[in-house]
Design a protein around this motif. Structure first.
Motif, short mmCIF file in Angstrom:
data_model
loop_
_atom_site.label_atom_id
_atom_site.label_comp_id
_atom_site.label_asym_id
_atom_site.label_seq_id
_atom_site.Cartn_x
_atom_site.Cartn_y
_atom_site.Cartn_z
N TYR A 284 0.83 -1.21 0.00
CA TYR A 284 0.00 0.00 0.00
C TYR A 284 0.86 1.25 0.00
N TYR A 285 1.96 1.24 0.75
CA TYR A 285 2.85 2.39 0.80
C TYR A 285 3.43 2.70 -0.58
N GLU A 286 3.74 1.67 -1.34
CA GLU A 286 4.38 1.85 -2.64
C GLU A 286 3.48 2.55 -3.65
N ILE A 287 2.18 2.50 -3.44
CA ILE A 287 1.28 3.17 -4.38
C ILE A 287 1.60 4.65 -4.46
N PHE A 288 2.05 5.22 -3.35
CA PHE A 288 2.13 6.68 -3.21
C PHE A 288 3.57 7.19 -3.14
N ILE A 289 4.53 6.43 -3.63
CA ILE A 289 5.92 6.87 -3.51
C ILE A 289 6.42 7.48 -4.83
N LYS A 290 7.50 8.20 -4.70
CA LYS A 290 8.15 8.83 -5.85
C LYS A 290 8.50 7.77 -6.90
N GLY A 291 8.26 8.11 -8.14
CA GLY A 291 8.64 7.23 -9.24
C GLY A 291 7.67 6.11 -9.52
N ASN A 292 6.57 6.03 -8.74
CA ASN A 292 5.65 4.91 -8.91
C ASN A 292 4.27 5.38 -9.37
N GLY A 293 4.20 6.54 -9.99
CA GLY A 293 2.91 7.01 -10.47
C GLY A 293 2.35 6.15 -11.59
N ASP A 294 3.24 5.52 -12.36
CA ASP A 294 2.79 4.64 -13.44
C ASP A 294 2.60 3.22 -12.88
N ASN A 295 1.81 3.14 -11.83
CA ASN A 295 1.68 1.88 -11.11
C ASN A 295 0.49 1.04 -11.55
N GLY A 296 -0.23 1.49 -12.56
CA GLY A 296 -1.37 0.75 -13.05
C GLY A 296 -2.67 1.12 -12.36
N GLU A 297 -2.59 1.82 -11.22
CA GLU A 297 -3.79 2.22 -10.49
C GLU A 297 -4.15 3.68 -10.72
N TYR A 298 -3.14 4.52 -10.96
CA TYR A 298 -3.41 5.94 -11.19
C TYR A 298 -4.05 6.12 -12.56
N ILE A 299 -5.20 6.78 -12.57
CA ILE A 299 -5.91 7.06 -13.82
C ILE A 299 -5.48 8.42 -14.37
N PHE A 300 -5.29 9.37 -13.48
CA PHE A 300 -4.86 10.72 -13.86
C PHE A 300 -4.01 11.25 -12.72
N GLN A 301 -2.86 11.77 -13.03
CA GLN A 301 -1.92 12.17 -11.98
C GLN A 301 -1.24 13.47 -12.34
N LYS A 302 -0.73 14.12 -11.31
CA LYS A 302 0.07 15.32 -11.50
C LYS A 302 1.51 14.98 -11.14
N GLN A 303 2.38 15.14 -12.10
CA GLN A 303 3.79 14.82 -11.91
C GLN A 303 4.58 16.08 -11.58
N TYR A 304 5.75 15.89 -10.98
CA TYR A 304 6.61 17.01 -10.57
C TYR A 304 8.04 16.71 -11.01
N ASN A 305 8.82 17.79 -11.20
CA ASN A 305 10.19 17.64 -11.65
C ASN A 305 11.04 18.75 -11.06
N VAL A 306 11.98 18.40 -10.20
CA VAL A 306 12.83 19.39 -9.54
C VAL A 306 13.75 20.08 -10.53
N ALA A 307 14.31 19.31 -11.46
CA ALA A 307 15.23 19.89 -12.43
C ALA A 307 14.55 20.96 -13.28
N GLY A 308 13.25 20.79 -13.53
CA GLY A 308 12.51 21.77 -14.31
C GLY A 308 11.94 22.90 -13.47
N GLY A 309 12.33 22.94 -12.18
CA GLY A 309 11.84 23.99 -11.29
C GLY A 309 10.42 23.79 -10.83
N LYS A 310 9.92 22.56 -10.94
CA LYS A 310 8.54 22.26 -10.59
C LYS A 310 8.47 21.12 -9.58
N GLY A 311 9.26 21.21 -8.52
CA GLY A 311 9.11 20.27 -7.42
C GLY A 311 8.07 20.79 -6.45
N HIS A 312 7.79 20.02 -5.41
CA HIS A 312 6.86 20.51 -4.39
C HIS A 312 7.50 20.40 -3.00
N ASP A 313 6.79 20.88 -1.98
CA ASP A 313 7.37 21.07 -0.65
C ASP A 313 6.85 20.08 0.39
#
Length: 611
Positions: A284-313
């Motif tokens: 269950y924890y793995e569903i919500f971790i970094k790099g696992n958005g393409d886990n087969g369960e997410y239908i629509f997601q918002k991704q973030y990218n630190v290198a592009g200046g779009k990380g979160h806090d």
């Protein structure tokens, strides 16, 4: 395309490969030129995605330091900091604010207008094929429907504008559009989603995988129709339908939600994440971790990218006290009420067993108290004694010297909570809290869901965990609720048991609306659903003893360390230093901002508010 950093990437890519941009400066490109170049059209589309309000990691009411978000404003958690207006004074009361989570029309309709402009100009784009136009049309209509859903769940009926408005200084009255009825807005969203789900592709190529597709449209239909059905069943029609939906519409909207949920599940493209079935907590924890958005369960997601200046806090703001890397941290503190919502794996009530025959049970390890609980608890919450990185969470209320002498922590962990007993110096708190003062959790718990234990740079803007806008776990629960209300109880039971089976908890043999709501609270905890669920079910104004928010403060669990035998006992703290809450019935709808009211004389204010 809903990767919010992609605007920058798209522009860079376009500059590097377009002969057109080698000839003309990018900052003087005209609208006419945009609609002649498919890549520029896609760049406009990117900005439309960027304007979506999805109530993600960066979503706070007013200032982020006040810790007011849908989690802390529900009964899931408190904000840890001692900051106003809600988390500063245990002897005071907090009345839910008139403008809580407002979306000013003057702000939100900018994005709706952008969608309408795009749709209007798309028809004349000769650089696109008819098939491309049809796909883009459906995609932008989905974005527009999302904007309207964001508005309707706050305000009820709002002006429904589906074409660009033309500014005419001699006819400003034409811009002063009246509010539509709440049912009309929900009907618009549902019908749009039904229509575009027949157009959007089921699966997109890798380069487009984060853009809206058929499943995304069905997911919004599933959620929006469920909200409308609940409001029709439990709400009251006021202002001639500007707010509220007539009860006669109840079954129709439940049916729309059910149909959308079932259609999405029948696609068989998405599945409940179950790649680690030997460890249900880790799974269950793995569903919500970094790099696992393409886990087969997410239908629509918002991704973030630190290198592009779009990380979160999120990680910086919510780290347990000793893991925060200096300052901030501690944000969401789950309440004891939330912890006890999680049942035991055998289906027994989640009430913690801290006494036996009236005598406190003694534990060598505080973590042992929670043995046998729903695995989702350990994946979602840091408990006293929870493993975290290379150590454990330490939250201790104080130490016991004798039957008549105790020393309670009085400062946050770095504030010097020590006492000397028979020449030995003891720390009266844990490294992660124990006192009522300071920034550390006041309940004994921290939110674990979404917190990245691999993150080493504990500064702002360094997090990349994706946010699930829609995931399949919600769709099963939407289906269960709609099916139950449509007297399809076997389907409702099956859907709930699908969720429980994945979680690793015993299945239930009978279904009720209370059990469906309970499962929803646990499965979707801390994902921003609970606050809105309490509003659409019209239970938020009820007394806390009836499951509402009136009189709610949030209880704590206090581990005490007995130096005589090196064991822990637990006590419940009901007088945490937080304000007691008051949720009024008018708070089911947000006040329309004065600027909006003053700029449009045809607007009618929501019930219970004055201009």
């Amino acid at each position: 395309m809903n990767k919010i950093f992609i605007t920058f990437l798209a522009i860079v890519c376009f500059i590097s490969c377009s002969d057109f941009l080698n000839k003309e400066s990018f900052d003087i490109i005209t609208p006419e030129q945009v609609w002649k170049e498919p890549k520029l059209i896609n760049s406009v589309l990117v900005n439309l995605y960027d304007g979506l309000q999805v109530e993600d990691f960066n979503y706070w009411y007013r200032d982020a330091w006040r810790l007011i978000n849908p989690t802390s404003m529900s009964d899931e958690a408190q904000g840890s900091f001692q900051k106003d207006p809600l988390f500063d004074n245990g002897s005071a009361t907090y009345t839910y604010e008139d403008a809580l989570f407002e979306q000013k029309f003057s702000d939100r309709y900018v994005f709706i207008r952008n969608c309408n402009d795009f749709l209007d100009q798309l028809e004349g784009a000769e650089s696109l094929s008819s098939s491309q136009k049809e796909q883009l049309n459906a995609e932008v209509r989905f974005l527009r429907a999302m904007h309207y859903f964001s508005l309707v769940k706050r305000y009820g009926g709002v002006p429904l504008i589906t074409a660009p408005q033309v500014y005419d200084p001699s006819n400003l009255e034409s811009l002063a559009v009246s509010r539509n009825k709440e049912v009309e807005i929900y009907d618009f969203i549902v019908k749009e989603c039904q229509a575009i789900s027949e157009i959007l592709p089921e699966i997109r190529p890798e380069s487009e995988k984060y853009r809206a597709n058929k499943g995304t449209a069905l997911a919004l239909c599933s959620r929006a129709a469920l909200y409308a059905a609940s409001i029709a069943k439990y709400g009251t029609v006021q202002l001639n339908g500007l707010v509220g939906i007539d009860q006669s519409e109840t079954q129709r909207f439940y049916q729309s939600s059910y149909d959308a949920s079932k259609a999405l599940l029948d696609m068989a493209i998405y599945s409940l994440y179950s790649k680690n079935v030997n460890d249900r907590t880790q799974n269950y924890y793995e569903i919500f971790i970094k790099g696992n958005g393409d886990n087969g369960e997410y239908i629509f997601q918002k991704q973030y990218n630190v290198a592009g200046g779009k990380g979160h806090d999120w990680d910086k703001r919510n780290a347990p006290f000793s893991y925060r890397g200096g300052g901030w941290g501690c944000g969401m503190a789950p309440t004891l009420e939330m912890i006890e919502t999680y049942e035991y794996m055998d289906g027994a009530s989640g009430e913690l067993k801290i006494k036996e025959n009236g005598v406190p049970i003694r534990f060598s390890d505080p973590y042992s108290l929670f043995e046998g609980k729903d695995p989702r608890l350990f994946a979602s919450v840091y408990l006293p004694g929870s493993p975290c990185k290379d150590s454990k969470i330490e939250w201790i209320r104080g130490i016991i010297i004798s039957d008549t002498e105790r020393h309670q922590a009085t400062n946050q962990p770095d504030g010097g909570n020590t006492v000397e007993v028979n020449g030995v110096v003891y720390n009266t708190s844990g490294k992660d809290g124990g006192a009522d003062a300071g920034d550390a959790s006041k309940t004994g718990f921290y939110q674990k869901k979404f917190w990245d234990e691999t993150l080493t740079d504990m500064n702002m803007g360094k997090s990349e965990t994706p946010w699930p806008v829609f995931r399949l776990g919600e769709i099963y629960l939407n289906l269960a609720e709609a099916a139950f209300e449509l007297d399809k109880k076997d389907e409702a039971l099956s859907a709930v048991n699908k969720i429980r089976e994945r979680a690793g908890i015993v299945e239930i043999s009978e279904i009720s609306i209370e059990k469906i709501r309970h499962e929803r609270k646990v499965e979707l905890a801390f994902e921003g659903h609970r606050y809105w669920d309490m509003k659409r079910w019209r239970i938020a104004h009820l007394d806390v003893s009836q499951g509402g928010l009136n009189g709610f403060r949030g209880s704590a669990l206090y581990p005490w360390f007995d130096i005589r035998d090196q064991k822990f006992i637990f006590e419940i703290g009901t007088n945490t230093p937080k304000q007691t809450r008051i949720f009024l019935e008018k708070n089911y709808y947000t006040r329309i901002h004065n600027e909006d009211m003053n700029s449009n004389p045809n607007l009618v204010q929501n019930p219970g508010y004055t201009n």
